[in-house]
Write a protein that holds these residues in place. Structure first.
Motif, short mmCIF file in Angstrom:
data_model
loop_
_atom_site.label_atom_id
_atom_site.label_comp_id
_atom_site.label_asym_id
_atom_site.label_seq_id
_atom_site.Cartn_x
_atom_site.Cartn_y
_atom_site.Cartn_z
N HIS A 133 0.74 -1.15 0.01
CA HIS A 133 0.11 0.44 0.14
C HIS A 133 0.73 0.76 0.10
O HIS A 133 2.06 0.96 0.05
CB HIS A 133 -0.89 0.10 1.64
CG HIS A 133 -0.33 0.25 2.71
ND1 HIS A 133 0.09 1.51 2.95
CD2 HIS A 133 -0.21 -0.88 3.79
CE1 HIS A 133 0.82 1.65 4.64
NE2 HIS A 133 0.51 0.14 4.62
N GLY A 134 0.07 2.44 -0.29
CA GLY A 134 0.98 3.96 -0.67
C GLY A 134 0.41 4.70 0.92
O GLY A 134 -0.51 4.13 2.03
N TRP A 135 0.87 5.95 0.91
CA TRP A 135 0.24 6.92 2.15
C TRP A 135 -0.19 7.50 1.48
O TRP A 135 0.77 8.60 0.51
CB TRP A 135 1.33 7.35 2.78
CG TRP A 135 2.05 6.13 3.58
CD1 TRP A 135 2.76 4.11 3.31
CD2 TRP A 135 1.75 5.30 5.03
NE1 TRP A 135 3.64 3.58 3.99
CE2 TRP A 135 2.79 4.10 5.16
CE3 TRP A 135 1.36 5.65 5.70
CZ2 TRP A 135 2.84 3.20 6.16
CZ3 TRP A 135 1.38 5.16 7.31
CH2 TRP A 135 1.79 3.34 7.18
N ALA A 136 -0.56 8.40 2.42
CA ALA A 136 -1.61 10.13 1.86
C ALA A 136 -1.16 10.67 2.59
O ALA A 136 -1.13 10.87 4.12
CB ALA A 136 -3.09 9.94 1.93
N ILE A 142 3.41 11.50 5.78
CA ILE A 142 4.79 10.55 4.23
C ILE A 142 3.88 10.33 3.77
O ILE A 142 2.83 10.08 3.72
CB ILE A 142 4.44 9.70 5.52
CG1 ILE A 142 3.90 8.76 5.88
CG2 ILE A 142 5.91 9.69 7.05
CD1 ILE A 142 5.08 7.90 6.12
N ASN A 143 4.73 10.63 2.69
CA ASN A 143 4.02 10.23 1.14
C ASN A 143 5.46 9.51 0.28
O ASN A 143 6.14 9.42 0.71
CB ASN A 143 3.06 10.81 0.45
CG ASN A 143 3.36 11.70 -0.42
OD1 ASN A 143 5.46 12.53 0.24
ND2 ASN A 143 3.18 12.72 -1.07
N ASN A 144 5.44 9.72 -0.99
CA ASN A 144 5.94 8.62 -1.32
C ASN A 144 6.88 7.45 -1.81
O ASN A 144 8.28 7.39 -1.63
CB ASN A 144 7.44 10.29 -1.78
CG ASN A 144 8.34 10.19 -3.35
OD1 ASN A 144 7.80 9.79 -3.72
ND2 ASN A 144 9.24 10.34 -3.02
N ARG A 145 5.82 6.55 -0.91
CA ARG A 145 6.87 5.15 -0.30
C ARG A 145 5.57 4.25 -0.16
O ARG A 145 4.45 4.47 0.15
CB ARG A 145 7.90 5.59 1.21
CG ARG A 145 6.85 6.01 2.21
CD ARG A 145 7.48 6.57 3.30
NE ARG A 145 7.61 7.95 2.80
CZ ARG A 145 9.02 8.38 3.76
NH1 ARG A 145 9.11 8.14 5.28
NH2 ARG A 145 9.62 9.66 3.73
N LEU A 146 6.29 2.57 -0.22
CA LEU A 146 5.32 2.25 -0.57
C LEU A 146 5.55 1.32 0.76
O LEU A 146 7.15 0.50 0.76
CB LEU A 146 5.64 1.47 -2.27
CG LEU A 146 5.08 2.16 -3.26
CD1 LEU A 146 5.03 1.09 -4.29
CD2 LEU A 146 3.67 2.28 -2.90
N THR A 147 4.70 0.48 1.60
CA THR A 147 4.66 -0.52 2.69
C THR A 147 4.22 -2.08 2.25
O THR A 147 3.22 -2.36 1.44
CB THR A 147 4.15 0.26 3.98
OG1 THR A 147 5.06 1.42 4.03
CG2 THR A 147 4.63 -0.92 4.84
N LEU A 148 4.96 -2.86 2.17
CA LEU A 148 4.84 -4.40 2.76
C LEU A 148 4.43 -5.26 3.48
O LEU A 148 5.44 -4.95 4.58
CB LEU A 148 5.76 -5.39 1.21
CG LEU A 148 4.55 -6.79 1.35
CD1 LEU A 148 3.98 -6.16 -0.62
CD2 LEU A 148 6.44 -7.68 0.57
N HIS A 149 3.09 -6.10 3.55
CA HIS A 149 3.03 -6.95 4.58
C HIS A 149 2.87 -8.11 3.74
O HIS A 149 1.94 -8.10 2.60
CB HIS A 149 1.33 -6.13 5.25
CG HIS A 149 1.84 -5.27 5.88
ND1 HIS A 149 2.17 -4.68 6.86
CD2 HIS A 149 1.42 -3.54 5.58
CE1 HIS A 149 1.59 -3.73 7.61
NE2 HIS A 149 1.48 -2.75 6.43
N ARG A 150 3.43 -8.85 5.13
CA ARG A 150 2.48 -10.41 4.76
C ARG A 150 0.99 -10.31 5.21
O ARG A 150 0.78 -9.78 6.22
CB ARG A 150 3.18 -11.29 5.71
CG ARG A 150 4.57 -11.54 5.36
CD ARG A 150 5.28 -12.42 6.55
NE ARG A 150 6.53 -13.70 5.82
CZ ARG A 150 7.49 -12.21 6.00
NH1 ARG A 150 7.48 -11.47 6.81
NH2 ARG A 150 9.35 -12.96 4.83
#
Length: 471
Positions: A133-136, A142-150
């Motif tokens: 997902h991304g960030w608003a 914060i933004n301009n970054r992508l986070t990955l979860h199991r």
């Protein structure tokens, strides 16, 4: 050979994602606070689309521009259709259904939190599930970054705190990386994600041998010498014959985010979109033989329900409307005078090409009602009750006394310039001053039907017709 021209969806079908199941293609888009939300569109050729249902049937009780259902991802897994979307004030949600026409499950929060947007799942070959997902920045800071979860395989919850897999602050020239779509092809993991903003940005892809990275990037679609500004986020899909395509949006201001279709090939381990990385204006239809079709706009109100193109600005009350004898009857309900703030406005997307819309309106009792064009600004034409009888009203134009049904409407010209129309017995004529339609909060302008008052009056709309082309 049959050909298509872009945009293939020429209205505000924002943040599209697309999949193929067998020989059928399905697409959904963001809807923010519209009710119902998350429309499901169906096609057999990626060019001709019809609306077949909605995945979300309720929202907020009041109008909250820019909130609600942000960019979704559509997937088919384990015999079910899944849609993940971010509500920036709630968290990451998912709904699912065995049939894309519904019924869909109620929204379930997979990860609560502020500013969590643009989610996309992937079920890997070993059964492990993931969610990116991304960030608003407006909510999360914060933004301009992508986070990955199991993620739990049943999509009930994320299983860890998440890993930062792409920090675009470290990539030269990148800003506002968002809208990720997660895929796996021949053992390689791919994240398709746009950057640079919706009006002037571009589409990038990222690849890695491990889903947690490290990822290398490449810009694969940008405006170049074309007139398609900021070709932005969308989805990659293949055809039954094995060809590859990419659907994305272009921001067109008052028309919203229209959808383009780009051919895509693989070269030297990377996707190449459009004409060597620039959007194409036209091309061969991906799957020949598909039946012509487009999302509905006109409605004869014959029922049994409203056309699937319609939505309310917030949760509707059953007392607001009724279909009877081939007419739509809207109760003149109380609410804000400003149409932009009224939940009880029934709207649909402004077509992306010149058109003329008309409806025949009768006002029964006290109130006011008519046709409106609503964005950051709003204007309308319609009928209003006064102590001296019913009058036709439009902006600053002098009221015109009327008796009985009146045909009202609007001509939408180039650049979304609106000329309101009315027929008081001498034919359809212009009334009032021209009005420049404007976009709303992340959305294009809306064509709306409204009825306002103390609750005693009723507006009767006898059909709603949209005729495409200059008149």
């Amino acid at each position: 050979m049959s050909t298509y021209r872009n945009p293939v969806l020429n209205a505000d079908w924002s943040d599209p994602d697309v999949i193929r199941v067998g020989e059928d293609f399905y697409l959904t888009v963001s809807t923010f606070t519209k009710v119902p939300g998350l429309p499901i569109l169906h096609s057999r050729d990626l060019v001709n689309w019809t609306i077949i249902g909605h995945a979300v049937t309720s929202g907020y009780d009041d109008v909250r521009p820019g909130c609600g259902v942000w960019a979704p991802s559509l997937r088919h897994h384990d015999g079910r259709f899944w849609i993940f979307y971010g509500d920036p004030d709630v968290g990451i949600c998912q709904v699912s259904a065995a049939d894309p026409r519904g019924p869909w499950t109620a929204p379930h929060v997979v990860k609560p939190g502020l500013g969590l947007i643009d989610p996309c799942p992937l079920w890997d070959d070993d059964g492990q599930a993931y969610l990116v997902h991304g960030w608003a920045k407006s909510r999360a800071g914060i933004n301009n970054r992508l986070t990955l979860h199991r993620m739990a395989p049943d999509a009930s919850a994320v299983l860890d705190e998440g890993a930062l897999v792409i920090d675009a602050d470290l990539l030269p020239g990148y800003r506002t990386l968002e809208g990720p779509k997660l895929y796996k092809r021949d053992g390689t993991y791919w994240i398709f994600a746009p950057a640079g903003g919706v009006e002037q940005g571009w589409q990038s892809v990222f690849r890695a041998e491990s889903i947690f990275g490290p990822y290398e990037d490449r810009i694969v679609l940008e405006q170049g010498g074309t007139d398609v500004n900021g070709p932005h986020q969308g989805g990659w899909v293949d055809t039954p014959s094995g060809e590859h395509w990419f659907m994305h949006f272009q921001d067109r201001g008052p028309y919203g985010r229209v959808v383009h279709l780009q051919p895509m090939v693989w070269k030297d381990g990377w996707p190449v979109m459009g004409d060597d990385g620039e959007p194409v204006a036209e091309g061969p239809v991906p799957v020949p033989g598909g039946a012509p079709g487009e999302p509905a706009t006109s409605d004869d109100f014959a029922g049994p329900g409203l056309g699937l193109q319609w939505s309310w600005q917030a949760n509707p009350d059953k007392s607001w409307w009724e279909l009877r004898d081939g007419t739509l009857r809207l109760t003149c309900v109380p609410g804000p005078e400003d149409l932009r703030e009224r939940a009880a406005v029934l709207g649909q997307r402004l077509p992306g090409e010149p058109c003329t819309l008309t409806t025949t309106l009768t006002l029964d009792g006290d109130g006011r009602a008519g046709v409106a064009v609503i964005g950051f600004t709003a204007a309308s034409v319609g009928l209003e009750s006064t102590p001296d009888g019913t009058v036709l009203v439009c902006g600053e134009a002098d009221p015109v006394p009327v008796d009985g049904p009146v045909t009202v409407g609007a001509r939408i010209g180039a650049g979304a310039l609106v000329t309101f129309l009315a027929d008081t017995g001498r034919g359809l004529r212009e009334i009032g001053a021209p009005f420049q339609a404007t976009q709303g909060r992340w959305v294009g302008a809306v064509l709306g039907l409204f009825a306002a008052g103390s609750g005693t009056g009723q507006a009767i709309f006898d059909g709603f017709t949209v005729q495409k082309g200059s008149q």
